[in-house]
Design an enzyme around this catalytic site. Structure first.
Site, PDB file in Angstrom:
ATOM      1  N   ARG A 206       0.850  -1.201   0.000  1.00  0.00           N
ATOM      2  CA  ARG A 206       0.000   0.000   0.000  1.00  0.00           C
ATOM      3  C   ARG A 206       0.891   1.258   0.000  1.00  0.00           C
ATOM      4  O   ARG A 206       2.111   1.163   0.020  1.00  0.00           O
ATOM      5  CB  ARG A 206      -0.905   0.014   1.227  1.00  0.00           C
ATOM      6  CG  ARG A 206      -0.113   0.211   2.517  1.00  0.00           C
ATOM      7  CD  ARG A 206      -1.021   0.321   3.717  1.00  0.00           C
ATOM      8  NE  ARG A 206      -0.334   0.998   4.797  1.00  0.00           N
ATOM      9  CZ  ARG A 206      -0.740   0.979   6.054  1.00  0.00           C
ATOM     10  NH1 ARG A 206      -1.821   0.304   6.381  1.00  0.00           N
ATOM     11  NH2 ARG A 206      -0.080   1.626   6.979  1.00  0.00           N
ATOM     12  N   GLY A 207       0.232   2.406  -0.013  1.00  0.00           N
ATOM     13  CA  GLY A 207       0.925   3.694   0.171  1.00  0.00           C
ATOM     14  C   GLY A 207       2.006   3.974  -0.861  1.00  0.00           C
ATOM     15  O   GLY A 207       1.868   3.646  -2.048  1.00  0.00           O
ATOM     16  N   ASP A 227       5.911  -7.480   1.614  1.00  0.00           N
ATOM     17  CA  ASP A 227       5.250  -6.834   2.758  1.00  0.00           C
ATOM     18  C   ASP A 227       5.049  -7.877   3.848  1.00  0.00           C
ATOM     19  O   ASP A 227       5.280  -9.072   3.625  1.00  0.00           O
ATOM     20  CB  ASP A 227       3.915  -6.188   2.348  1.00  0.00           C
ATOM     21  CG  ASP A 227       3.632  -4.921   3.164  1.00  0.00           C
ATOM     22  OD1 ASP A 227       3.522  -5.040   4.403  1.00  0.00           O
ATOM     23  OD2 ASP A 227       3.538  -3.827   2.586  1.00  0.00           O
ATOM     24  N   ASP A 250       8.409 -10.532   6.883  1.00  0.00           N
ATOM     25  CA  ASP A 250       8.680  -9.427   7.798  1.00  0.00           C
ATOM     26  C   ASP A 250      10.158  -9.081   7.627  1.00  0.00           C
ATOM     27  O   ASP A 250      11.033  -9.919   7.883  1.00  0.00           O
ATOM     28  CB  ASP A 250       8.389  -9.869   9.242  1.00  0.00           C
ATOM     29  CG  ASP A 250       8.555  -8.712  10.220  1.00  0.00           C
ATOM     30  OD1 ASP A 250       9.378  -7.814   9.947  1.00  0.00           O
ATOM     31  OD2 ASP A 250       7.867  -8.721  11.251  1.00  0.00           O
ATOM     32  N   TYR A 339      11.951   7.972  15.108  1.00  0.00           N
ATOM     33  CA  TYR A 339      11.789   8.008  13.648  1.00  0.00           C
ATOM     34  C   TYR A 339      12.870   8.881  13.007  1.00  0.00           C
ATOM     35  O   TYR A 339      13.515   8.486  12.025  1.00  0.00           O
ATOM     36  CB  TYR A 339      10.392   8.552  13.342  1.00  0.00           C
ATOM     37  CG  TYR A 339      10.008   8.537  11.881  1.00  0.00           C
ATOM     38  CD1 TYR A 339       9.625   7.356  11.247  1.00  0.00           C
ATOM     39  CD2 TYR A 339       9.999   9.713  11.136  1.00  0.00           C
ATOM     40  CE1 TYR A 339       9.246   7.358   9.913  1.00  0.00           C
ATOM     41  CE2 TYR A 339       9.622   9.721   9.803  1.00  0.00           C
ATOM     42  CZ  TYR A 339       9.242   8.547   9.204  1.00  0.00           C
ATOM     43  OH  TYR A 339       8.868   8.547   7.877  1.00  0.00           O
TER      44      TYR A 339
HETATM   45  N1  LIG Z   1       3.735   9.402   4.074  1.00  0.00           N
HETATM   46  C1  LIG Z   1       4.639  10.342   4.280  1.00  0.00           C
HETATM   47  O1  LIG Z   1       4.322  11.546   4.293  1.00  0.00           O
HETATM   48  C2  LIG Z   1       6.088   9.978   4.484  1.00  0.00           C
HETATM   49  C3  LIG Z   1       6.987  11.008   4.750  1.00  0.00           C
HETATM   50  C4  LIG Z   1       8.332  10.693   4.917  1.00  0.00           C
HETATM   51  C5  LIG Z   1       8.763   9.381   4.811  1.00  0.00           C
HETATM   52  N2  LIG Z   1       7.866   8.398   4.575  1.00  0.00           N
HETATM   53  C6  LIG Z   1       8.400   7.032   4.484  1.00  0.00           C
HETATM   54  O2  LIG Z   1       7.943   6.426   3.276  1.00  0.00           O
HETATM   55  C7  LIG Z   1       7.802   5.007   3.470  1.00  0.00           C
HETATM   56  C8  LIG Z   1       6.397   4.567   3.100  1.00  0.00           C
HETATM   57  O3  LIG Z   1       5.467   5.321   3.851  1.00  0.00           O
HETATM   58  P1  LIG Z   1       3.886   5.191   3.662  1.00  0.00           P
HETATM   59  O4  LIG Z   1       3.311   6.527   4.027  1.00  0.00           O
HETATM   60  O5  LIG Z   1       3.560   4.602   2.348  1.00  0.00           O
HETATM   61  O6  LIG Z   1       3.547   4.171   4.857  1.00  0.00           O
HETATM   62  P2  LIG Z   1       2.408   3.051   4.998  1.00  0.00           P
HETATM   63  O7  LIG Z   1       2.258   2.811   6.439  1.00  0.00           O
HETATM   64  O8  LIG Z   1       1.193   3.434   4.195  1.00  0.00           O
HETATM   65  O9  LIG Z   1       3.076   1.774   4.279  1.00  0.00           O
HETATM   66  C9  LIG Z   1       4.207   1.129   4.833  1.00  0.00           C
HETATM   67  C10 LIG Z   1       4.181  -0.307   4.398  1.00  0.00           C
HETATM   68  O10 LIG Z   1       5.327  -0.952   4.980  1.00  0.00           O
HETATM   69  C11 LIG Z   1       4.923  -2.204   5.458  1.00  0.00           C
HETATM   70  N3  LIG Z   1       5.795  -2.671   6.554  1.00  0.00           N
HETATM   71  C12 LIG Z   1       5.859  -2.163   7.815  1.00  0.00           C
HETATM   72  N4  LIG Z   1       6.698  -2.903   8.568  1.00  0.00           N
HETATM   73  C13 LIG Z   1       7.187  -3.875   7.769  1.00  0.00           C
HETATM   74  C14 LIG Z   1       8.069  -4.971   7.966  1.00  0.00           C
HETATM   75  N5  LIG Z   1       8.615  -5.196   9.170  1.00  0.00           N
HETATM   76  N6  LIG Z   1       8.332  -5.792   6.922  1.00  0.00           N
HETATM   77  C15 LIG Z   1       7.761  -5.582   5.720  1.00  0.00           C
HETATM   78  N7  LIG Z   1       6.907  -4.573   5.465  1.00  0.00           N
HETATM   79  C16 LIG Z   1       6.613  -3.732   6.483  1.00  0.00           C
HETATM   80  C17 LIG Z   1       3.499  -1.986   5.959  1.00  0.00           C
HETATM   81  O11 LIG Z   1       2.789  -3.217   6.093  1.00  0.00           O
HETATM   82  C18 LIG Z   1       2.943  -1.069   4.869  1.00  0.00           C
HETATM   83  O12 LIG Z   1       2.377  -1.805   3.806  1.00  0.00           O
HETATM   84  C19 LIG Z   1       8.152   4.770   4.946  1.00  0.00           C
HETATM   85  O13 LIG Z   1       9.528   4.399   5.036  1.00  0.00           O
HETATM   86  C20 LIG Z   1       7.930   6.106   5.588  1.00  0.00           C
HETATM   87  O14 LIG Z   1       8.677   6.265   6.752  1.00  0.00           O
HETATM   88  C21 LIG Z   1       6.540   8.657   4.414  1.00  0.00           C
END
Ligand SMILES: NC(=O)c1ccc[n+]([C@@H]2O[C@H](COP(=O)([O-])OP(=O)(O)OC[C@H]3O[C@@H](n4cnc5c(N)ncnc54)[C@H](O)[C@@H]3O)[C@@H](O)[C@H]2O)c1
Length: 434
Positions: A206-207, A227, A250, A339
């Protein structure tokens, strides 16, 4: 969560009211689409001072013809030859008369030279370009972006210039990107540069990760959607849609690297460390149970899997590693000591590993540092903080997952071998850590 303010300022009464109140004026950004893959308009190529760069053939391949309308979609200012403060007057002289005419969602790319440590006049003048670029980015408005590329060799910078001079870089502004010496680009299909290549994206159910997998698949890669087992159904859905495979795993598991090597016996070309979590709390209230998982997922597992894949020789020649940092790791953020630490660690890893990974293998290691991106993660942020996060950047809006994905695709491109050890923020020039 839709950005209603952006919609409101797009209407005539909304624009009138918000202007009268002196409120931010976000412009709808022009992003890439198959129907409109290039910016609408031509390119204006300017030079400040004398330059040794042979840019014309590179710029001719950007897909933008020379501007003949007086309303350029992109301006490239070659300031790489400036060696002293007097030379900076040419920067003003070149850009001052044309800035007003640059189209909405247009691009200004300033080209500079690496700082010469033996010549403090050259270093002062070239560093000045950085402050100039960041300041112009903050004032230019109307969805336009300003970035600085420090280069020594024009062909080596081609993939970077193509990215910055396209709709793909809509949310990248105020950045300074260094491109190194020329490395013969690996052969690639122009429309599907990653065809025949395998890309593994962690956290791709996702995301942002899903958007990265989608964009790499668009560029021809066979994607592996990794994932956690709990998200297996979503990972399979994404993989099926993109013609790839799902890998429920994981990433913090001690044997995660070995499991990836086992799942990909033919090796991989692109490794995107995207999985990440937050467990926010001020340090005084943060128990170790909230500290450790963030460091584990966001940093320790990235180091472990990278080491395991490099040791096993699983990353092929010309491979690309793209890790995910964050502006929270650059500027710091209250409630995010865990973080921020983990994401700053990514920057350290990238800068230290880049020169070694490249040696003899053509492997590059870079990071994307997203700012405020519209995802489930940011939709969960309380309204007031969310609204501040969205507006506190030069483009006055949040980015989309696809903006991070396009930046990742540029770094993963076979022709981006000269981009190594860079941390590129995808943050609309966020005021945090700007
Ligand atoms: N959304 C933002 O504004 C933003 C800003 C800065 C950085 N980020 C970074 O971008 C990346 C993605 O963020 P997002 O907003 O899409 O987050 P999200 O929470 O929507 O998606 C993260 C995904 O990582 C997976 N995940 C978590 N732990 C895991 C593990 N141990 N093993 C395998 N998969 C795992 C989750 O299941 C999820 O599908 C992250 O590293 C986040 O820190 C996001």
């Amino acid at each position: 969560m839709a950005d209603r303010y952006l919609g409101f300022t797009g209407t005539a009464p909304g624009r009138f009211l918000t202007r009268r109140l002196g409120l931010p004026q976000p412009a709808p950004l022009r992003r890439w689409s198959p129907e409109r893959p290039e910016l609408d308009g031509g390119l204006l190529h300017l030079t400040a001072g004398k330059s040794d760069l042979d840019l014309a053939p590179v710029l001719a391949r950007t897909g933008l013809g020379p501007d003949d309308t007086g309303r350029p979609a992109a301006v490239v200012l070659d300031a790489s030859g400036i060696r002293d403060v007097d030379g900076l007057a040419a920067v003003h002289a070149a850009l001052h008369p044309v800035l007003r005419s640059v189209a909405e969602s247009g691009r200004v790319v300033v080209l500079g030279a690496p700082l010469d440590p033996t010549d403090h006049h050259q270093a002062a003048a070239q560093q000045a370009l950085e402050g100039f670029t960041r300041s112009l980015g903050k004032e230019i408005g109307r969805g336009r972006t300003v970035n600085l590329v420090r280069l020594t060799d024009a062909p080596a910078a081609e993939s970077t210039l193509r990215f910055l001079l396209s709709p793909r870089s809509a949310y990248v502004s105020g950045q300074v990107i260094g491109t190194g010496a020329y490395e013969t680009p690996l052969p690639h299909d122009v429309d599907r540069p990653l065809s025949g290549r395998t890309a593994l994206v962690t956290g791709a159910a996702r995301g942002i990760g899903e958007a990265v997998a989608e964009t790499l698949a668009r560029d021809g890669a066979k994607v592996v959607v990794l994932d956690v087992p709990g998200a297996e159904a979503d990972a399979r859905r994404v993989a099926e849609r993109l013609g790839g495979t799902a890998l429920p795993l994981d990433i913090t598991a001690a044997d995660a690297g070995a499991r990836i090597v086992e799942a990909l016996p033919d090796g991989l070309d692109v490794l995107v460390h995207n999985a990440g979590i937050t467990r926010d709390r001020r340090l005084v209230n943060m128990p170790a149970e909230r500290w450790s998982p963030v460091l584990e997922v966001n940093l320790a597992s990235v180091l472990r899997t990278t080491d395991a894949l490099l040791a096993a020789g699983a990353l092929k020649r010309g491979g690309r590693i793209v890790a995910t940092a964050s502006i929270a790791g650059i500027a710091g953020n209250a409630g995010q000591t865990n973080y921020g630490a983990s994401k700053a660690g990514i920057t350290g890893l990238v800068r230290a590993l880049a020169p070694h990974a490249l040696a003899g293998h053509g492997v590059t290691v870079n990071a994307v540092a997203p700012g405020f991106i519209e995802t489930k993660m940011t939709a969960a942020v309380p309204l007031f903080i969310r609204e501040a996060g969205r507006r506190m950047n030069s483009l006055a809006q949040g980015g989309l997952p696809v903006d991070v994905a396009e930046t990742t695709a540029w770094l993963a491109h076979p022709a981006s071998g000269a981009v190594n050890g860079q941390v590129v923020r995808v943050c609309g020039q966020s005021l945090l850590g700007a």
